[in-house]
Design a protein around this motif. Sequence first.
Motif, PDB file in Angstrom:
ATOM      1  N   TRP A 142      -4.704   9.993 -59.607  1.00 22.27           N
ATOM      2  CA  TRP A 142      -5.064  10.703 -58.379  1.00 22.27           C
ATOM      3  C   TRP A 142      -3.808  10.969 -57.555  1.00 22.27           C
ATOM      4  CZ3 TRP A 142     -10.337  10.862 -56.023  1.00 22.27           C
ATOM      5  CH2 TRP A 142     -11.345  10.532 -56.945  1.00 22.27           C
ATOM      6  N   ASP A 143      -3.857  12.019 -56.749  1.00 17.73           N
ATOM      7  CA  ASP A 143      -2.797  12.294 -55.780  1.00 17.73           C
ATOM      8  C   ASP A 143      -3.166  11.631 -54.466  1.00 17.73           C
ATOM      9  OD1 ASP A 143      -1.384  14.085 -57.537  1.00 17.73           O
ATOM     10  OD2 ASP A 143      -2.977  15.554 -57.130  1.00 17.73           O
ATOM     11  N   VAL A 144      -2.173  11.047 -53.785  1.00 17.38           N
ATOM     12  CA  VAL A 144      -2.391  10.351 -52.518  1.00 17.38           C
ATOM     13  C   VAL A 144      -1.580  11.048 -51.430  1.00 17.38           C
ATOM     14  CG1 VAL A 144      -2.158   8.174 -51.254  1.00 17.38           C
ATOM     15  CG2 VAL A 144      -2.806   8.153 -53.680  1.00 17.38           C
ATOM     16  N   LEU A 145      -2.239  11.387 -50.345  1.00 15.05           N
ATOM     17  CA  LEU A 145      -1.596  12.039 -49.205  1.00 15.05           C
ATOM     18  C   LEU A 145      -1.701  11.119 -47.983  1.00 15.05           C
ATOM     19  CD1 LEU A 145      -0.343  14.641 -47.904  1.00 15.05           C
ATOM     20  CD2 LEU A 145      -2.708  15.315 -47.350  1.00 15.05           C
ATOM     21  N   GLU A 146      -0.561  10.716 -47.440  1.00 16.64           N
ATOM     22  CA  GLU A 146      -0.545   9.894 -46.226  1.00 16.64           C
ATOM     23  C   GLU A 146      -0.610  10.806 -45.009  1.00 16.64           C
ATOM     24  OE1 GLU A 146       2.289   6.503 -46.272  1.00 16.64           O
ATOM     25  OE2 GLU A 146       2.806   7.245 -48.272  1.00 16.64           O
ATOM     26  N   THR A 147      -1.627  10.597 -44.191  1.00 17.93           N
ATOM     27  CA  THR A 147      -1.872  11.496 -43.052  1.00 17.93           C
ATOM     28  C   THR A 147      -2.086  10.717 -41.765  1.00 17.93           C
ATOM     29  OG1 THR A 147      -4.234  11.500 -43.557  1.00 17.93           O
ATOM     30  CG2 THR A 147      -2.918  13.273 -44.506  1.00 17.93           C
ATOM     31  N   GLY A 148      -1.514   9.515 -41.669  1.00 11.16           N
ATOM     32  CA  GLY A 148      -1.766   8.647 -40.520  1.00 11.16           C
ATOM     33  C   GLY A 148      -1.135   9.143 -39.242  1.00 11.16           C
ATOM     34  N   TRP A 149      -1.280   8.326 -38.175  1.00 14.06           N
ATOM     35  CA  TRP A 149      -0.852   8.737 -36.847  1.00 14.06           C
ATOM     36  C   TRP A 149       0.614   9.138 -36.801  1.00 14.06           C
ATOM     37  CZ3 TRP A 149      -1.888  10.776 -32.505  1.00 14.06           C
ATOM     38  CH2 TRP A 149      -1.049  10.625 -31.416  1.00 14.06           C
ATOM     39  N   ALA A 150       1.486   8.377 -37.474  1.00 13.75           N
ATOM     40  CA  ALA A 150       2.915   8.697 -37.450  1.00 13.75           C
ATOM     41  C   ALA A 150       3.165  10.075 -38.054  1.00 13.75           C
ATOM     42  CB  ALA A 150       3.709   7.638 -38.203  1.00 13.75           C
ATOM     43  N   LYS A 151       2.461  10.400 -39.141  1.00 13.65           N
ATOM     44  CA  LYS A 151       2.633  11.696 -39.782  1.00 13.65           C
ATOM     45  C   LYS A 151       2.066  12.806 -38.903  1.00 13.65           C
ATOM     46  CE  LYS A 151       4.106   9.822 -43.701  1.00 13.65           C
ATOM     47  NZ  LYS A 151       3.938   8.410 -43.335  1.00 13.65           N
ATOM     48  N   ILE A 152       0.872  12.569 -38.324  1.00  9.73           N
ATOM     49  CA  ILE A 152       0.232  13.577 -37.479  1.00  9.73           C
ATOM     50  C   ILE A 152       1.080  13.865 -36.249  1.00  9.73           C
ATOM     51  CG2 ILE A 152      -1.745  14.001 -35.967  1.00  9.73           C
ATOM     52  CD1 ILE A 152      -3.490  12.608 -38.011  1.00  9.73           C
ATOM     53  N   ALA A 153       1.651  12.804 -35.646  1.00 11.58           N
ATOM     54  CA  ALA A 153       2.464  12.978 -34.451  1.00 11.58           C
ATOM     55  C   ALA A 153       3.661  13.879 -34.734  1.00 11.58           C
ATOM     56  CB  ALA A 153       2.932  11.616 -33.935  1.00 11.58           C
ATOM     57  N   GLU A 154       4.192  13.790 -35.959  1.00 11.60           N
ATOM     58  CA  GLU A 154       5.334  14.612 -36.332  1.00 11.60           C
ATOM     59  C   GLU A 154       4.905  16.055 -36.614  1.00 11.60           C
ATOM     60  OE1 GLU A 154       7.127  12.759 -39.670  1.00 11.60           O
ATOM     61  OE2 GLU A 154       7.721  10.952 -38.588  1.00 11.60           O
ATOM     62  N   GLU A 155       3.775  16.234 -37.274  1.00 12.49           N
ATOM     63  CA  GLU A 155       3.376  17.548 -37.751  1.00 12.49           C
ATOM     64  C   GLU A 155       2.617  18.370 -36.720  1.00 12.49           C
ATOM     65  OE1 GLU A 155       1.085  16.794 -41.214  1.00 12.49           O
ATOM     66  OE2 GLU A 155       2.802  16.248 -42.457  1.00 12.49           O
ATOM     67  N   GLY A 156       1.888  17.704 -35.839  1.00 15.26           N
ATOM     68  CA  GLY A 156       1.032  18.420 -34.912  1.00 15.26           C
ATOM     69  C   GLY A 156      -0.363  18.589 -35.477  1.00 15.26           C
ATOM     70  N   ARG A 157      -1.304  18.863 -34.565  1.00 15.45           N
ATOM     71  CA  ARG A 157      -2.718  18.895 -34.943  1.00 15.45           C
ATOM     72  C   ARG A 157      -3.022  19.954 -35.998  1.00 15.45           C
ATOM     73  NH1 ARG A 157      -6.275  20.855 -30.168  1.00 15.45           N
ATOM     74  NH2 ARG A 157      -5.140  22.744 -30.709  1.00 15.45           N
ATOM     75  N   LYS A 158      -2.582  21.178 -35.742  1.00 17.51           N
ATOM     76  CA  LYS A 158      -2.937  22.279 -36.633  1.00 17.51           C
ATOM     77  C   LYS A 158      -2.406  22.038 -38.037  1.00 17.51           C
ATOM     78  CE  LYS A 158      -2.728  27.318 -36.995  1.00 17.51           C
ATOM     79  NZ  LYS A 158      -2.315  28.578 -36.324  1.00 17.51           N
ATOM     80  N   GLN A 159      -1.149  21.628 -38.142  1.00 16.08           N
ATOM     81  CA  GLN A 159      -0.553  21.413 -39.448  1.00 16.08           C
ATOM     82  C   GLN A 159      -1.199  20.248 -40.175  1.00 16.08           C
ATOM     83  OE1 GLN A 159       1.403  23.385 -41.127  1.00 16.08           O
ATOM     84  NE2 GLN A 159       1.233  21.958 -42.859  1.00 16.08           N
ATOM     85  N   ALA A 160      -1.571  19.208 -39.425  1.00 14.93           N
ATOM     86  CA  ALA A 160      -2.213  18.048 -40.040  1.00 14.93           C
ATOM     87  C   ALA A 160      -3.543  18.433 -40.676  1.00 14.93           C
ATOM     88  CB  ALA A 160      -2.421  16.957 -39.008  1.00 14.93           C
ATOM     89  N   ILE A 161      -4.331  19.243 -39.974  1.00 11.15           N
ATOM     90  CA  ILE A 161      -5.621  19.671 -40.516  1.00 11.15           C
ATOM     91  C   ILE A 161      -5.410  20.626 -41.687  1.00 11.15           C
ATOM     92  CG2 ILE A 161      -7.797  20.845 -39.984  1.00 11.15           C
ATOM     93  CD1 ILE A 161      -7.354  19.940 -37.059  1.00 11.15           C
ATOM     94  N   ARG A 162      -4.432  21.512 -41.549  1.00 11.19           N
ATOM     95  CA  ARG A 162      -4.148  22.449 -42.642  1.00 11.19           C
ATOM     96  C   ARG A 162      -3.695  21.695 -43.901  1.00 11.19           C
ATOM     97  NH1 ARG A 162      -3.410  27.799 -43.024  1.00 11.19           N
ATOM     98  NH2 ARG A 162      -3.357  28.129 -40.770  1.00 11.19           N
ATOM     99  N   SER A 163      -2.942  20.601 -43.717  1.00 14.36           N
ATOM    100  CA  SER A 163      -2.471  19.843 -44.876  1.00 14.36           C
ATOM    101  C   SER A 163      -3.640  19.257 -45.654  1.00 14.36           C
ATOM    102  CB  SER A 163      -1.501  18.737 -44.445  1.00 14.36           C
ATOM    103  OG  SER A 163      -2.161  17.732 -43.706  1.00 14.36           O
TER     104      SER A 163
END
Length: 300
Positions: A142-163
């Motif tokens: 399986w592929d694993v994508l880390e999307t926790g708070w630290a990652k979201i804070a860096e990417e922003g809301r829109k990019q986090a959801i798009r990812s």
Amino acid sequence: MQLELPSAGYGSARRPTARRNELFSDWIEAQAFLLESAVSKPWLVERLDGSKLVKNEADAWTLVSDCFALCRQRRKSIGAPYPFSIAGDALEYSGEGSAYTFCLLASLPEQFVELREGYPATFRDIFEAVVAESLRSSFPRWDVLETGWAKIAEEGRKQAIRSIADFARGKFLDETVFKQPKDAQVDVALRRAFSDERPSFPVIMGQCATGVTDWKDKAIRPNLDRWQKAVQFSATPTKLFAVPFAFDHETFWFAATESSGLVLERTRITAALGAIPAQLAGQISAWLEQAKPLIPTLEM
């Protein structure tokens, strides 16, 4: 160093909580970690003498014996990543299994109230990384994508959801569904894609919780109904809920029914971990050094 006796989570000696044996097993392991020498059953019974945790000496022996049996079960279930050896009436810290030791110390606020605000805050990000690494081992294809708070804070809301939408090969619909990045409630995601690069494959979306007072509220996350307003998935995702705690059967069942998905607690998380990446191992080691002096101990 001798660990203070716990102050929360046990109930009374006559009406103990369902968590008592798991919590005191944690306490025994933490004491062995701090003491850096073997902890014996007679020594533990002596420590319990006169405390509010037990009714009498016979009750103390029962509690200690039950907890040693529980620690043996942990060793059987976890295997090599379990960092304690048990021989006869003694339990000793081996110095290995840093991920288990990290989860153990991260669980101590459940029984030591003063630690709930005292620990270095980085343990939340480290725990998400430990969970992600465990999932890579448990789900090797399986592929694993880390999307926790630290990652979201860096990417922003829109990019986090798009990812997430791109990861699931879904259609990105509306980033305004989540007003704040943290509202997305997804710390890690998994997929088992096919080689044809088309959608319609298993997707798992997970929440990691470290708070001892609010994990029960977080067990229902992420809100998949809300996510499906933000992203059009070709197949409905499954949920995952991860905590660093050691659950008794009753508590595990509660988490499983609340989550309606996969539940990972300390045993499942650490059993899958052999060698961990050097960077994560270094982060865990640094955090343990910071956390160790904060654990309540007796003045000698």
